[in-house]
Design a protein around this motif. Sequence first.
Motif, mmCIF file in Angstrom:
data_model
loop_
_atom_site.group_PDB
_atom_site.id
_atom_site.type_symbol
_atom_site.label_atom_id
_atom_site.label_comp_id
_atom_site.label_asym_id
_atom_site.label_seq_id
_atom_site.Cartn_x
_atom_site.Cartn_y
_atom_site.Cartn_z
ATOM 1 N N GLU A 197 0.858 -1.174 0.000
ATOM 2 C CA GLU A 197 0.000 0.000 0.000
ATOM 3 C C GLU A 197 0.898 1.229 0.000
ATOM 4 O OE1 GLU A 197 -3.638 -0.230 2.490
ATOM 5 O OE2 GLU A 197 -2.868 -2.212 3.111
ATOM 6 N N LEU A 198 0.884 1.946 -1.115
ATOM 7 C CA LEU A 198 1.691 3.150 -1.277
ATOM 8 C C LEU A 198 0.795 4.376 -1.155
ATOM 9 C CD1 LEU A 198 4.108 4.917 -2.085
ATOM 10 C CD2 LEU A 198 3.601 4.352 -4.488
ATOM 11 N N PHE A 199 1.144 5.262 -0.248
ATOM 12 C CA PHE A 199 0.402 6.505 -0.063
ATOM 13 C C PHE A 199 1.201 7.635 -0.682
ATOM 14 C CE2 PHE A 199 -1.219 3.512 2.939
ATOM 15 C CZ PHE A 199 -2.589 3.725 2.877
ATOM 16 N N THR A 200 0.582 8.285 -1.650
ATOM 17 C CA THR A 200 1.286 9.215 -2.518
ATOM 18 C C THR A 200 0.396 10.410 -2.820
ATOM 19 O OG1 THR A 200 2.460 9.380 -4.645
ATOM 20 C CG2 THR A 200 0.521 7.975 -4.583
ATOM 21 N N ALA A 217 9.107 6.907 -5.604
ATOM 22 C CA ALA A 217 8.465 5.748 -4.979
ATOM 23 C C ALA A 217 7.608 4.995 -5.995
ATOM 24 C CB ALA A 217 7.613 6.205 -3.796
ATOM 25 N N GLU A 218 6.894 5.730 -6.836
ATOM 26 C CA GLU A 218 6.073 5.066 -7.854
ATOM 27 C C GLU A 218 6.945 4.342 -8.865
ATOM 28 O OE1 GLU A 218 2.734 7.072 -9.511
ATOM 29 O OE2 GLU A 218 2.455 8.379 -7.763
ATOM 30 N N ARG A 219 8.083 4.950 -9.226
ATOM 31 C CA ARG A 219 9.008 4.281 -10.157
ATOM 32 C C ARG A 219 9.573 3.012 -9.545
ATOM 33 N NH1 ARG A 219 10.654 9.632 -11.276
ATOM 34 N NH2 ARG A 219 12.416 9.432 -9.850
ATOM 35 N N TRP A 220 9.877 3.051 -8.261
ATOM 36 C CA TRP A 220 10.425 1.872 -7.593
ATOM 37 C C TRP A 220 9.454 0.701 -7.694
ATOM 38 C CZ3 TRP A 220 8.849 -0.924 -3.189
ATOM 39 C CH2 TRP A 220 9.784 -1.861 -2.722
ATOM 40 N N GLU A 233 4.715 6.967 1.592
ATOM 41 C CA GLU A 233 4.821 6.023 2.703
ATOM 42 C C GLU A 233 4.364 4.653 2.220
ATOM 43 O OE1 GLU A 233 4.075 5.786 7.486
ATOM 44 O OE2 GLU A 233 2.594 6.882 6.301
ATOM 45 N N PHE A 234 5.159 3.649 2.560
ATOM 46 C CA PHE A 234 4.863 2.272 2.177
ATOM 47 C C PHE A 234 4.448 1.450 3.399
ATOM 48 C CE2 PHE A 234 7.511 3.270 -1.520
ATOM 49 C CZ PHE A 234 6.876 2.562 -2.534
ATOM 50 N N THR A 274 4.518 14.926 -16.377
ATOM 51 C CA THR A 274 3.384 14.122 -16.829
ATOM 52 C C THR A 274 3.520 12.733 -16.223
ATOM 53 O OG1 THR A 274 3.171 15.332 -18.916
ATOM 54 C CG2 THR A 274 2.162 13.147 -18.802
ATOM 55 N N PHE A 275 2.535 12.341 -15.429
ATOM 56 C CA PHE A 275 2.580 11.047 -14.750
ATOM 57 C C PHE A 275 1.794 10.005 -15.537
ATOM 58 C CE2 PHE A 275 3.019 13.257 -10.373
ATOM 59 C CZ PHE A 275 4.380 13.357 -10.557
ATOM 60 N N ASN A 276 2.258 8.768 -15.446
ATOM 61 C CA ASN A 276 1.489 7.613 -15.922
ATOM 62 C C ASN A 276 1.255 6.730 -14.702
ATOM 63 O OD1 ASN A 276 0.335 5.437 -17.168
ATOM 64 N ND2 ASN A 276 2.066 4.944 -18.472
ATOM 65 N N HIS A 277 0.147 6.986 -14.006
ATOM 66 C CA HIS A 277 -0.116 6.299 -12.747
ATOM 67 C C HIS A 277 -0.470 4.828 -12.974
ATOM 68 C CE1 HIS A 277 0.109 10.001 -10.555
ATOM 69 N NE2 HIS A 277 -0.947 10.533 -11.135
ATOM 70 N N GLN A 278 0.075 3.970 -12.113
ATOM 71 C CA GLN A 278 -0.238 2.550 -12.107
ATOM 72 C C GLN A 278 -0.846 2.177 -10.755
ATOM 73 O OE1 GLN A 278 0.436 0.777 -15.040
ATOM 74 N NE2 GLN A 278 1.083 2.776 -15.804
ATOM 75 N N ASN A 279 -1.706 1.173 -10.765
ATOM 76 C CA ASN A 279 -2.279 0.618 -9.522
ATOM 77 C C ASN A 279 -3.027 1.679 -8.707
ATOM 78 O OD1 ASN A 279 -0.723 -1.950 -9.929
ATOM 79 N ND2 ASN A 279 0.994 -0.578 -9.535
ATOM 80 N N LEU A 280 -3.598 2.658 -9.389
ATOM 81 C CA LEU A 280 -4.280 3.750 -8.709
ATOM 82 C C LEU A 280 -5.635 3.284 -8.185
ATOM 83 C CD1 LEU A 280 -4.346 7.448 -9.699
ATOM 84 C CD2 LEU A 280 -6.520 6.321 -9.252
#
Length: 259
Positions: free
Chosen positions: A38-41, A51-54, A113-114, A196-202
Motif C-alpha cells: 500500500e503506497l500513499f502518494t 516511490a512510484e518508479r520503484w 509512505e509504504f 506528466t505522470f502515468n499512474h499505475q495501480n491507482l
Amino acid sequence: MMLKKSLAFMCLLIMLPITAYAQQWQAESGDKQKAVIELFTAEGCGLCPAAERWVHQLPEQDITDEHMIVLGFHVDYLDDKKNWVDKFAKPLFSERQRQLARLNLYQTVFTPEFFISGEVVYNWRDHGIEAIEFINDFDAEADIKLHAEKKHEQLRITANVDVTGDDNRQYAKFYLALTENNIISEIKGGDNIGATFNHQNLVRRWLGPFDLDANGRTHIETEIELADDWKQKDLTIVAIVQNLNDGYTLQGLALPLTK
C-alpha cells in the motif's frame, strides 16, 4: 407454423446481445501469502515519483504479480500545502493511511509512505524487496474467492472468505478495492509542476471493512458503478483480509478485468 418460428427467432435475437454483453471473471487465492503493498502518494509531492518508479520497476528484479499486489492511494492532505489539487485523492484514502499508522503505533503520516502487508517500511529502497520475499514465505492465513460480472456499466462482485486461527477469526476484516493502470495526468502545480505522470495501480474505489462471522467466514455481494473514463482493460479488483488487532495482512487476491 412459420409465424411461430419467426417469433421465436426474433426473441432469440433480442436475447443474444444481453447475454453477450455480460462478462465474467473469477479467481482464488493461493497457499502462500502475497505481499500487499500500500503506497500513499500525492501528485504534489516531490518525493513521490521516485516511490512510484520503484514499484513499477520491481518486475525487473523478479518481483512480479505472482509475489505482490499493489494499491496506490492518493491522499488529500497535501492539496493546500502544495498548491495542487490531486484529483485522484480522497479523504477515505487519507484515513486508510492513518488507520495503518495507528496499527503500527505511529501518530504521524507522510508521503511517500509504504506499508507492506500491514507493516510500515521506511527504507523501502533497501528493504522493500526483502520484506516482500519475507511475506511470500508464509502460508496464507485466509482463503479468498472472487467472482465478478459486468452488465452494462455495473460491476457486480461476489466474494467468499475463510480465515484460519482463533485470533484472526476474532479480529480479521475484509476489504475490496478497484484499481486502474495507465492513467495519464499532467501536473500544473506543486512540487512536480510540468511533469506528466502515468499512474499505475491507482485506487479508484475502496470498500470495507466487511465483517467476518464467528467462524472466520463471510460472503459479500456488492456493486460498483463504472465511470465513463475508466478503461476496463486496465481495471483490477483487489481483495485483502487484515487482522485489525496486530495489523498484519493475512492474504490478498487480484482479479484483472481483462477480456
